[in-house]
Design a protein around this motif. Structure first.
Motif, short mmCIF file in Angstrom:
data_model
loop_
_atom_site.label_atom_id
_atom_site.label_comp_id
_atom_site.label_asym_id
_atom_site.label_seq_id
_atom_site.Cartn_x
_atom_site.Cartn_y
_atom_site.Cartn_z
N ALA A 73 36.10 21.13 39.47
CA ALA A 73 36.26 20.13 38.80
C ALA A 73 37.71 19.37 38.68
CB ALA A 73 35.81 20.26 37.31
N ASP A 74 38.54 20.38 38.65
CA ASP A 74 40.02 20.03 38.63
C ASP A 74 40.43 19.77 40.18
OD1 ASP A 74 40.07 20.42 35.97
OD2 ASP A 74 41.29 22.51 36.08
N SER A 75 39.91 19.81 40.98
CA SER A 75 40.36 19.86 42.41
C SER A 75 40.52 18.12 42.74
CB SER A 75 39.44 20.57 43.39
OG SER A 75 38.06 19.93 43.47
N THR A 76 41.39 17.82 43.55
CA THR A 76 41.24 16.60 44.18
C THR A 76 41.21 16.61 45.59
OG1 THR A 76 43.85 16.61 44.40
CG2 THR A 76 43.06 15.97 42.46
N PRO A 77 41.03 15.34 46.20
CA PRO A 77 41.34 15.40 47.81
C PRO A 77 42.52 15.92 48.45
CG PRO A 77 40.36 13.13 47.04
CD PRO A 77 40.89 14.11 45.73
N GLU A 78 43.76 15.82 47.58
CA GLU A 78 44.84 16.14 48.14
C GLU A 78 45.06 17.65 48.07
OE1 GLU A 78 44.79 13.58 45.67
OE2 GLU A 78 44.58 12.04 47.47
N ASN A 79 44.33 18.08 47.05
CA ASN A 79 44.43 19.58 46.69
C ASN A 79 42.99 20.13 46.48
OD1 ASN A 79 45.38 22.04 45.82
ND2 ASN A 79 46.09 21.67 43.91
N PRO A 80 42.24 20.21 47.43
CA PRO A 80 40.85 20.72 47.30
C PRO A 80 40.72 22.11 46.90
CG PRO A 80 41.45 20.61 49.45
CD PRO A 80 42.65 20.11 48.86
N ALA A 81 39.63 22.43 46.45
CA ALA A 81 39.34 23.71 45.87
C ALA A 81 38.64 24.71 47.05
CB ALA A 81 38.32 23.85 44.75
N TRP A 82 39.02 25.59 47.57
CA TRP A 82 38.53 26.58 48.82
C TRP A 82 38.39 27.87 48.16
CZ3 TRP A 82 42.12 29.64 51.16
CH2 TRP A 82 43.29 29.19 50.85
N GLY A 83 37.71 28.46 48.85
CA GLY A 83 37.32 29.92 48.64
C GLY A 83 38.43 30.71 47.84
N LEU A 84 39.56 30.91 48.59
CA LEU A 84 40.63 31.96 48.24
C LEU A 84 41.38 31.15 47.16
CD1 LEU A 84 41.76 34.56 48.55
CD2 LEU A 84 43.44 33.75 50.28
N SER A 85 41.53 29.96 47.13
CA SER A 85 42.39 29.36 46.00
C SER A 85 41.52 29.44 45.05
CB SER A 85 42.62 27.96 46.40
OG SER A 85 41.41 27.05 46.34
N ILE A 86 40.23 29.25 44.87
CA ILE A 86 39.41 29.70 43.60
C ILE A 86 39.55 31.08 43.22
CG2 ILE A 86 37.19 29.62 42.59
CD1 ILE A 86 36.55 27.43 44.72
N CYS A 87 39.72 32.08 43.96
CA CYS A 87 39.80 33.42 43.68
C CYS A 87 41.18 33.63 43.03
CB CYS A 87 39.72 34.29 45.05
SG CYS A 87 38.37 34.64 45.82
N VAL A 88 42.14 32.95 43.43
CA VAL A 88 43.71 33.11 42.80
C VAL A 88 43.53 32.35 41.46
CG1 VAL A 88 46.12 32.42 43.29
CG2 VAL A 88 44.96 33.32 45.06
N LYS A 89 43.21 30.98 41.33
CA LYS A 89 43.33 30.44 40.14
C LYS A 89 42.36 30.92 39.30
CE LYS A 89 44.42 25.97 42.41
NZ LYS A 89 44.23 24.96 42.94
N THR A 90 41.35 31.75 39.57
CA THR A 90 40.57 32.27 38.43
C THR A 90 40.91 33.80 38.06
OG1 THR A 90 38.68 32.94 40.02
CG2 THR A 90 38.46 30.72 38.95
N ASP A 91 41.73 34.37 38.87
CA ASP A 91 42.06 35.66 38.93
C ASP A 91 40.76 36.55 39.22
OD1 ASP A 91 43.80 37.84 39.00
OD2 ASP A 91 43.71 37.83 36.71
N ARG A 92 39.84 36.31 40.14
CA ARG A 92 38.74 36.79 40.10
C ARG A 92 38.82 37.24 41.79
NH1 ARG A 92 35.90 37.84 35.76
NH2 ARG A 92 35.98 36.04 33.94
N GLY A 93 38.27 38.33 42.35
CA GLY A 93 37.98 38.77 43.70
C GLY A 93 36.90 38.04 44.41
N PRO A 94 37.01 37.94 45.62
CA PRO A 94 36.03 37.46 46.51
C PRO A 94 34.58 37.88 46.25
CG PRO A 94 37.58 38.62 47.92
CD PRO A 94 38.26 38.54 46.39
N GLY A 95 34.22 39.12 46.01
CA GLY A 95 32.95 39.88 45.55
C GLY A 95 32.48 39.04 44.30
N ARG A 96 33.23 38.30 43.67
CA ARG A 96 32.66 37.67 42.56
C ARG A 96 32.32 36.09 42.74
NH1 ARG A 96 29.23 37.14 39.38
NH2 ARG A 96 29.56 36.72 37.15
N VAL A 97 33.68 35.73 43.28
CA VAL A 97 33.72 34.27 43.64
C VAL A 97 32.71 33.70 44.56
CG1 VAL A 97 35.21 32.28 44.19
CG2 VAL A 97 36.17 33.97 42.51
N TYR A 98 32.73 34.36 45.85
CA TYR A 98 31.84 33.92 46.65
C TYR A 98 30.26 33.77 46.51
CZ TYR A 98 35.76 33.01 49.82
OH TYR A 98 37.02 32.57 50.38
#
Length: 102
Positions: free
Chosen positions: A17-42
């Protein structure tokens, strides 16, 4: 995987929801921002997309040899469901989750 309304799911939705066209939300960036691993985020992203809450799109990275990023944005349906989730009390969210209401 069915969509579960967990804390991790709410965190992923917030990043999208906080993402913008200039700063989109993509898999690894979501992992970093939520402090959760890819096994949980994907799996959460897959469930959100399967349930129609988010849609994925590709963003190329000009000037690099890297593959395009798979980015996510909320659908109108997802925005409405997220808003309903945010305004619901914790008890109501729990009852809705138990009942399988998405």
């Amino acid at each position: 995987m069915p969509l579960l309304l967990t804390k991790a799911t709410r965190e992923v939705l917030q990043v999208i929801a906080d993402s913008t066209p200039e700063n989109p939300a993509w898999g690894l960036s979501i992992c970093v921002k939520t402090d959760r691993g890819p096994g949980r985020v994907y799996p959460i992203l897959d469930a959100l997309e399967e349930e129609g809450w988010v849609t994925a799109y590709m963003v190329s990275r000009p000037g690099t040899r890297r593959p395009p990023l798979r980015c996510y944005k909320l659908t109108p349906y997802g925005r409405g469901k997220r808003q309903a989730l945010l305004t619901a009390s914790p008890r109501k969210r729990f009852v809705l989750a138990l009942a399988g209401v998405r």
